[in-house]
Design a protein around this motif. Structure first.
Motif, PDB file in Angstrom:
ATOM      1  N   ALA A  18       0.834  -1.201   0.000  1.00 44.20           N
ATOM      2  CA  ALA A  18       0.000   0.000   0.000  1.00 44.20           C
ATOM      3  C   ALA A  18       0.863   1.242   0.000  1.00 44.20           C
ATOM      4  O   ALA A  18       2.027   1.210   0.406  1.00 44.20           O
ATOM      5  N   MET A  19       0.269   2.334  -0.468  1.00 43.72           N
ATOM      6  CA  MET A  19       0.931   3.638  -0.420  1.00 43.72           C
ATOM      7  C   MET A  19      -0.142   4.716  -0.303  1.00 43.72           C
ATOM      8  O   MET A  19      -1.286   4.509  -0.694  1.00 43.72           O
ATOM      9  N   ALA A  20       0.244   5.828   0.257  1.00 38.32           N
ATOM     10  CA  ALA A  20      -0.627   6.993   0.279  1.00 38.32           C
ATOM     11  C   ALA A  20      -0.272   7.845  -0.935  1.00 38.32           C
ATOM     12  O   ALA A  20       0.889   8.208  -1.134  1.00 38.32           O
ATOM     13  N   ALA A  21      -1.255   8.124  -1.773  1.00 32.98           N
ATOM     14  CA  ALA A  21      -1.022   8.908  -2.985  1.00 32.98           C
ATOM     15  C   ALA A  21      -0.897  10.385  -2.623  1.00 32.98           C
ATOM     16  O   ALA A  21      -1.795  10.958  -2.005  1.00 32.98           O
ATOM     17  N   THR A  22       0.223  10.985  -2.982  1.00 31.09           N
ATOM     18  CA  THR A  22       0.462  12.398  -2.692  1.00 31.09           C
ATOM     19  C   THR A  22       0.633  13.183  -3.991  1.00 31.09           C
ATOM     20  O   THR A  22       0.627  12.605  -5.082  1.00 31.09           O
ATOM     21  N   SER A  23       0.840  14.462  -3.871  1.00 25.79           N
ATOM     22  CA  SER A  23       1.006  15.319  -5.057  1.00 25.79           C
ATOM     23  C   SER A  23       2.239  14.940  -5.869  1.00 25.79           C
ATOM     24  O   SER A  23       2.308  15.207  -7.063  1.00 25.79           O
ATOM     25  N   VAL A  24       3.201  14.284  -5.238  1.00 22.35           N
ATOM     26  CA  VAL A  24       4.396  13.822  -5.957  1.00 22.35           C
ATOM     27  C   VAL A  24       4.011  12.799  -7.028  1.00 22.35           C
ATOM     28  O   VAL A  24       4.685  12.674  -8.046  1.00 22.35           O
ATOM     29  N   HIS A  25       2.917  12.084  -6.812  1.00 22.64           N
ATOM     30  CA  HIS A  25       2.467  11.040  -7.734  1.00 22.64           C
ATOM     31  C   HIS A  25       1.509  11.557  -8.806  1.00 22.64           C
ATOM     32  O   HIS A  25       1.073  10.803  -9.660  1.00 22.64           O
ATOM     33  N   ALA A  26       1.163  12.843  -8.756  1.00 23.65           N
ATOM     34  CA  ALA A  26       0.112  13.388  -9.622  1.00 23.65           C
ATOM     35  C   ALA A  26       0.586  13.657 -11.047  1.00 23.65           C
ATOM     36  O   ALA A  26       1.742  13.999 -11.291  1.00 23.65           O
ATOM     37  N   ASN A  27      -0.362  13.513 -11.984  1.00 26.74           N
ATOM     38  CA  ASN A  27      -0.120  13.908 -13.374  1.00 26.74           C
ATOM     39  C   ASN A  27      -0.654  15.325 -13.584  1.00 26.74           C
ATOM     40  O   ASN A  27      -1.087  15.977 -12.620  1.00 26.74           O
ATOM     41  N   ILE A  28      -0.665  15.803 -14.802  1.00 29.67           N
ATOM     42  CA  ILE A  28      -1.085  17.187 -15.042  1.00 29.67           C
ATOM     43  C   ILE A  28      -2.584  17.402 -14.816  1.00 29.67           C
ATOM     44  O   ILE A  28      -3.022  18.537 -14.703  1.00 29.67           O
ATOM     45  N   LEU A  29      -3.352  16.338 -14.716  1.00 33.20           N
ATOM     46  CA  LEU A  29      -4.779  16.452 -14.428  1.00 33.20           C
ATOM     47  C   LEU A  29      -5.065  16.456 -12.926  1.00 33.20           C
ATOM     48  O   LEU A  29      -6.196  16.633 -12.508  1.00 33.20           O
ATOM     49  N   GLY A  30      -4.021  16.218 -12.128  1.00 33.38           N
ATOM     50  CA  GLY A  30      -4.192  16.202 -10.681  1.00 33.38           C
ATOM     51  C   GLY A  30      -4.548  14.840 -10.119  1.00 33.38           C
ATOM     52  O   GLY A  30      -4.760  14.699  -8.923  1.00 33.38           O
ATOM     53  N   ASN A  31      -4.617  13.832 -10.978  1.00 35.56           N
ATOM     54  CA  ASN A  31      -4.831  12.457 -10.534  1.00 35.56           C
ATOM     55  C   ASN A  31      -3.480  11.768 -10.418  1.00 35.56           C
ATOM     56  O   ASN A  31      -2.470  12.285 -10.885  1.00 35.56           O
ATOM     57  N   VAL A  32      -3.484  10.593  -9.838  1.00 38.35           N
ATOM     58  CA  VAL A  32      -2.238   9.835  -9.734  1.00 38.35           C
ATOM     59  C   VAL A  32      -1.870   9.319 -11.119  1.00 38.35           C
ATOM     60  O   VAL A  32      -2.703   8.771 -11.844  1.00 38.35           O
ATOM     61  N   HIS A  33      -0.618   9.509 -11.489  1.00 36.68           N
ATOM     62  CA  HIS A  33      -0.101   9.093 -12.791  1.00 36.68           C
ATOM     63  C   HIS A  33      -0.201   7.571 -12.918  1.00 36.68           C
ATOM     64  O   HIS A  33       0.144   6.837 -11.989  1.00 36.68           O
ATOM     65  N   GLY A  34      -0.683   7.108 -14.073  1.00 38.20           N
ATOM     66  CA  GLY A  34      -0.812   5.674 -14.303  1.00 38.20           C
ATOM     67  C   GLY A  34       0.488   4.932 -14.123  1.00 38.20           C
ATOM     68  O   GLY A  34       0.505   3.777 -13.682  1.00 38.20           O
ATOM     69  N   GLY A  35       1.608   5.576 -14.458  1.00 34.67           N
ATOM     70  CA  GLY A  35       2.916   4.948 -14.287  1.00 34.67           C
ATOM     71  C   GLY A  35       3.226   4.641 -12.828  1.00 34.67           C
ATOM     72  O   GLY A  35       3.909   3.657 -12.526  1.00 34.67           O
ATOM     73  N   GLU A  36       2.725   5.471 -11.931  1.00 38.87           N
ATOM     74  CA  GLU A  36       2.928   5.210 -10.497  1.00 38.87           C
ATOM     75  C   GLU A  36       2.159   3.965 -10.067  1.00 38.87           C
ATOM     76  O   GLU A  36       2.662   3.162  -9.280  1.00 38.87           O
ATOM     77  N   ILE A  37       0.951   3.818 -10.602  1.00 43.04           N
ATOM     78  CA  ILE A  37       0.148   2.635 -10.294  1.00 43.04           C
ATOM     79  C   ILE A  37       0.831   1.396 -10.875  1.00 43.04           C
ATOM     80  O   ILE A  37       0.909   0.344 -10.220  1.00 43.04           O
ATOM     81  N   MET A  38       1.350   1.517 -12.104  1.00 48.26           N
ATOM     82  CA  MET A  38       2.056   0.393 -12.735  1.00 48.26           C
ATOM     83  C   MET A  38       3.284  -0.008 -11.926  1.00 48.26           C
ATOM     84  O   MET A  38       3.565  -1.200 -11.751  1.00 48.26           O
ATOM     85  N   LYS A  39       4.014   0.988 -11.436  1.00 47.60           N
ATOM     86  CA  LYS A  39       5.222   0.709 -10.651  1.00 47.60           C
ATOM     87  C   LYS A  39       4.879  -0.042  -9.365  1.00 47.60           C
ATOM     88  O   LYS A  39       5.540  -1.030  -9.011  1.00 47.60           O
ATOM     89  N   LEU A  40       3.826   0.403  -8.673  1.00 48.30           N
ATOM     90  CA  LEU A  40       3.418  -0.277  -7.443  1.00 48.30           C
ATOM     91  C   LEU A  40       2.953  -1.702  -7.754  1.00 48.30           C
ATOM     92  O   LEU A  40       3.295  -2.648  -7.039  1.00 48.30           O
ATOM     93  N   ALA A  41       2.202  -1.863  -8.839  1.00 50.03           N
ATOM     94  CA  ALA A  41       1.735  -3.200  -9.232  1.00 50.03           C
ATOM     95  C   ALA A  41       2.915  -4.110  -9.565  1.00 50.03           C
ATOM     96  O   ALA A  41       2.946  -5.275  -9.159  1.00 50.03           O
ATOM     97  N   ASP A  42       3.905  -3.586 -10.297  1.00 53.14           N
ATOM     98  CA  ASP A  42       5.087  -4.377 -10.653  1.00 53.14           C
ATOM     99  C   ASP A  42       5.887  -4.753  -9.408  1.00 53.14           C
ATOM    100  O   ASP A  42       6.367  -5.884  -9.292  1.00 53.14           O
ATOM    101  N   SER A  43       6.006  -3.836  -8.470  1.00 54.12           N
ATOM    102  CA  SER A  43       6.720  -4.136  -7.218  1.00 54.12           C
ATOM    103  C   SER A  43       6.010  -5.231  -6.425  1.00 54.12           C
ATOM    104  O   SER A  43       6.655  -6.129  -5.869  1.00 54.12           O
ATOM    105  N   THR A  44       4.691  -5.162  -6.386  1.00 55.15           N
ATOM    106  CA  THR A  44       3.919  -6.173  -5.668  1.00 55.15           C
ATOM    107  C   THR A  44       4.079  -7.529  -6.347  1.00 55.15           C
ATOM    108  O   THR A  44       4.323  -8.549  -5.683  1.00 55.15           O
ATOM    109  N   ALA A  45       3.942  -7.546  -7.671  1.00 55.46           N
ATOM    110  CA  ALA A  45       4.103  -8.797  -8.418  1.00 55.46           C
ATOM    111  C   ALA A  45       5.511  -9.361  -8.236  1.00 55.46           C
ATOM    112  O   ALA A  45       5.692 -10.578  -8.112  1.00 55.46           O
ATOM    113  N   GLY A  46       6.505  -8.487  -8.196  1.00 49.85           N
ATOM    114  CA  GLY A  46       7.881  -8.928  -7.994  1.00 49.85           C
ATOM    115  C   GLY A  46       8.088  -9.600  -6.646  1.00 49.85           C
ATOM    116  O   GLY A  46       8.805 -10.596  -6.538  1.00 49.85           O
ATOM    117  N   ALA A  47       7.438  -9.066  -5.620  1.00 53.80           N
ATOM    118  CA  ALA A  47       7.536  -9.685  -4.296  1.00 53.80           C
ATOM    119  C   ALA A  47       6.897 -11.071  -4.297  1.00 53.80           C
ATOM    120  O   ALA A  47       7.426 -12.020  -3.714  1.00 53.80           O
TER     121      ALA A  47
END
Length: 168
Positions: A18-47
């Motif tokens: 899990a992670m808390a989504a902050t402004s560091v993770h935001a895209n230009i629309l103000g939502n969390v960037h899809g790449g951040e979600i992909m990175k977390l998913a890849d890290s989880t799958a890797g574990a």
């Protein structure tokens, strides 16, 4: 490669991150960037892949990632992951991504994305190594394994067709 180790149940290597989504993770629309979600998913799958195979495993492919809803800054993002299928040296790992608002634990989690990763277990020289087989124990696990076999067959057929086209 050596003989495959003793098969393991799906439950053996399940992982949730899990992670808390902050402004560091935001895209230009103000939502969390899809790449951040992909990175977390890849890290989880890797574990999951590391646990199931008892050692290093690398991402060989991301078969599919479906984004269902936006993730907002301030959400708590949780991933749930497990092995869906295991072969000689590769594994398909499924990841489910859910969110919940930061300040409201009463809200039901929202399913925002799903992904399928293919990992290959490697030895100290970077060569593929044997992984344990998979023991399915529930109807859901049996279904996931069957669906993973279908995705694998499609990946292999696509690869073969692409290679044939390059040879012509």
């Amino acid at each position: 490669m050596s003989d495959a180790p003793t098969p393991r149940p799906v439950s053996y290597s399940r992982v949730s991150l899990a992670m808390a989504a902050t402004s560091v993770h935001a895209n230009i629309l103000g939502n969390v960037h899809g790449g951040e979600i992909m990175k977390l998913a890849d890290s989880t799958a890797g574990a999951v892949a590391f646990r199931h195979s008892d050692g290093p495993a690398v991402t060989a492919a991301m078969d599919e990632m479906t984004f269902l809803r936006p993730v907002h800054v301030g959400d708590i993002v949780k991933t749930y992951s497990q092995v869906n299928w295991a072969g000689r040296s590769s594994m398909e790992i499924g990841v489910r991504v859910e969110t919940q608002p930061w300040g409201n634990a009463a809200d039901e989690p929202v399913h925002v994305a799903s992904a399928y990763f293919v990992f290959v277990a490697i030895d100290e020289d970077g060569a593929p190594r044997a992984v344990p087989g998979l023991v399915t124990e529930t109807p859901s696990e049996v279904r996931r394994e069957r669906e993973a076999q279908i995705r694998r067959a499609h990946r292999l057929a696509r690869k073969q067709e692409i290679n044939q086209g390059r040879e012509e």
